[in-house]
Design an enzyme around this catalytic site. Structure first.
Site, short mmCIF file in Angstrom:
data_model
loop_
_atom_site.label_atom_id
_atom_site.label_comp_id
_atom_site.label_asym_id
_atom_site.label_seq_id
_atom_site.Cartn_x
_atom_site.Cartn_y
_atom_site.Cartn_z
N GLY A 105 0.80 -1.22 0.00
CA GLY A 105 0.00 0.00 0.00
C GLY A 105 0.83 1.27 0.00
O GLY A 105 0.28 2.37 0.08
N HIS A 106 2.16 1.11 -0.07
CA HIS A 106 3.06 2.27 0.00
C HIS A 106 3.76 2.55 -1.32
O HIS A 106 4.81 3.18 -1.34
CB HIS A 106 4.11 2.04 1.09
CG HIS A 106 3.56 1.87 2.46
ND1 HIS A 106 2.87 2.87 3.10
CD2 HIS A 106 3.59 0.82 3.33
CE1 HIS A 106 2.50 2.44 4.32
NE2 HIS A 106 2.92 1.20 4.47
N ASP A 163 7.75 -5.85 11.94
CA ASP A 163 8.94 -6.02 11.10
C ASP A 163 10.14 -6.42 11.95
O ASP A 163 10.91 -7.31 11.58
CB ASP A 163 9.22 -4.72 10.33
CG ASP A 163 8.13 -4.40 9.32
OD1 ASP A 163 7.74 -5.31 8.56
OD2 ASP A 163 7.66 -3.25 9.29
N HIS A 221 0.58 4.83 8.40
CA HIS A 221 -0.61 3.97 8.51
C HIS A 221 -1.69 4.68 9.29
O HIS A 221 -2.58 4.07 9.85
CB HIS A 221 -0.24 2.65 9.20
CG HIS A 221 1.03 2.07 8.69
ND1 HIS A 221 2.24 2.27 9.29
CD2 HIS A 221 1.27 1.33 7.59
CE1 HIS A 221 3.18 1.66 8.59
NE2 HIS A 221 2.62 1.09 7.55
#
Lengths: 334, 334
Positions: free
Chosen positions: B56-57, B110, B219
């Site tokens: 989405g980035h 992450d 986000h």
């Protein structure tokens, strides 16, 4: 309206200042504040490449100034033609004495102002020839191609014209290649949400939520159908069904595909549509030589996508692979 | 919601298929469907560069796979970490035996998954070292840099790390350069409208019309202040006031500026903000060596911008100028 601007009446001025500062390795201002040129323009011994158009289509038009692409660009207000004077000054800025190819889109204001500029350029001893992009299948029937608008296919026209000029071709050869590029190119757009010109403050056209407009123009010009929003794969089918029979593109053809977002549609969704477009073309035996997916020709924060397909021959294939360096398109060789 | 998708639960799968087909001159699939690699990876005799993150980035993260940039990328769901297994397979795909630099952003998922992958990679005989990007000034105080998130500064970290690796540097040298890049980098974002994850169907956070959130995360993580939307020049002042004292950046410094849109904010507006950022830095005696303006790190169709500034020394200056070829960033030399 959620806009990050200063005075809405001066967005083009403010944007141009920022653009020139950020990209000073590629572009520079000229005496006409509405003309931006390549830092090395006019390029000695090369046919000049000029274009121009309304603002709000980033990276078009100024983002395609650079090495082996456009030498100078006339800048209009948001969604409005540049003045004849801006086109004339762009022509002068690009002219090294080998003639200038003015490669622009088929809009009434641009046609009028380019033609006025050409007459004035002639008086200054500059030879100018034009190619008028008319790749938008949705804007008129197949038998009236001269009425069709230019849309994202213009990017490929500039790429081909710029590459041909970089090889030392003369004006007629550059025009012939750019004309072939646009003659071999078809586009169509799908809009899913409108955009707002900052100085107007509200959308100048509407697309209801959950609907899509097939064949919408880059300024919200009406398309050929308003329907409920379809899935990505159905949209891919719909737009290839419009484009492929129009040229037509046939089994065995090699093509370049350019799939652009209209502004606010995430690039993720553009790749989802591309995935199906690629499958459809391959099923038909059409070979995709190169693909460009991203925001190559936008309309502020309009939502939607445009699909452009260009049929290649040996010359166009060689020219599409020529390296290019501009804000909107930078590529090494093949 | 006006989304061009098929099944909203499979947007990442569909997007990846399209991405690989469109960019086959640069990237290729691997046996793990959530790992994409550079066509020439592993590059013989070169330290491998790996990253990964939620989808989405665009163009992050997979758009930065390419020559002299990232060798392999682990792909997560929208706004979610890739799995440990995806990171491990990305590490394996990038490993030519000279070690692998995993350069990623500081998010809990992450961190956890990268650390798990490193342990497994060690068992396979692959040495992995990491740099964890924490360039977002707004996400924690200056004394707690280890808590800060990584945002658009990651693009510069990959650029520097990738360039260093391309010169034949060993793993420690690559890590040192990438760590210096992020240590010298500060970012902050301004959000003006939220985005919608297709499978959710409505925004997972709100920004009221006419308001802006200063310091918003990629986000929708809460920022440091919600205020009425300011003019572009005031926004430029506000974000430079946050970034510049934080490192600090001082008169005489040379910097790279990266101004990215968050998705739906027109590039025109990004240049309007850049214009003022450029003026502010120059007034302070800070010299802008290079500027990148455009959609380099987005959050679907969120509206707003992020500003990133990296202070250069001789090594970073040399490395930022190394040619690079990827979907998100292609540049010839200087």
């Amino acid at each position: 309206m959620t806009r990050i601007v200063n005075n809405p009446d001066f967005v083009v001025e403010d944007m141009l200042k920022g653009f020139i500062k950020a990209n000073k390795h590629l572009v520079t201002a000229t005496e006409n504040s509405r003309v931006i040129k390549y830092i090395n323009a006019p390029v000695e011994g090369k046919v000049g490449i000029v274009t121009g158009g309304g603002s709000g289509h980033k990276p078009a038009f100024i983002g395609y100034i650079g090495k082996n692409m456009c030498d100078a660009v006339a800048v209009g207000e948001i969604f409005s033609s540049p003045t004849a004077n801006a086109f004339l000054d762009a022509i002068s800025a690009a002219s090294s004495g080998k003639g200038v190819a003015c490669l622009y889109g088929n809009y009434a204001g641009d046609n009028m102002n380019v033609n006025m500029a050409i007459r004035k350029a002639k008086a200054l001893g500059i030879e100018v020839k034009t190619v008028v992009a008319n790749d938008d299948c949705a804007s008129a029937g197949k038998s009236e191609r001269e009425k069709r608008r230019g849309v994202a296919g213009e990017v490929l026209m500039w790429k081909i014209g710029g590459a041909k000029a970089s090889q030392g071709a003369d004006l007629d050869e550059v025009i012939k290649a750019a004309q072939k590029a646009i003659d071999n190119t078809r586009s169509v757009g799908i809009g899913t949400a409108p955009c707002t010109i900052p100085a107007v403050g509200h959308p100048n056209f509407t697309i209801e939520a959950g609907m899509m407009e097939v064949g919408i123009g880059h300024h919200g010009e009406p398309g050929i159908a308003v329907e409920s929003l379809k899935k990505a794969d159905e949209i891919a089918k719909k737009i290839t069904d419009i484009i492929l029979p129009d040229l037509p593109f046939n089994s065995g053809d090699e093509v370049v595909v350019l799939l652009s977002g209209l502004g606010a549609t995430p690039v993720m969704e553009q790749y989802i549509v591309y995935n199906k477009v690629d499958s459809i073309l391959r099923e038909k035996g059409i070979n995709i030589y190169k693909a460009y997916v991203g925001n190559y020709f936008t309309s502020l924060e309009m939502m939607g996508i445009t699909l452009t397909v260009m049929k290649l021959d040996d010359e166009l294939k060689e020219l599409i692979d020529i390296p290019v360096e501009s804000v909107g398109l930078t590529q090494f060789g093949k």
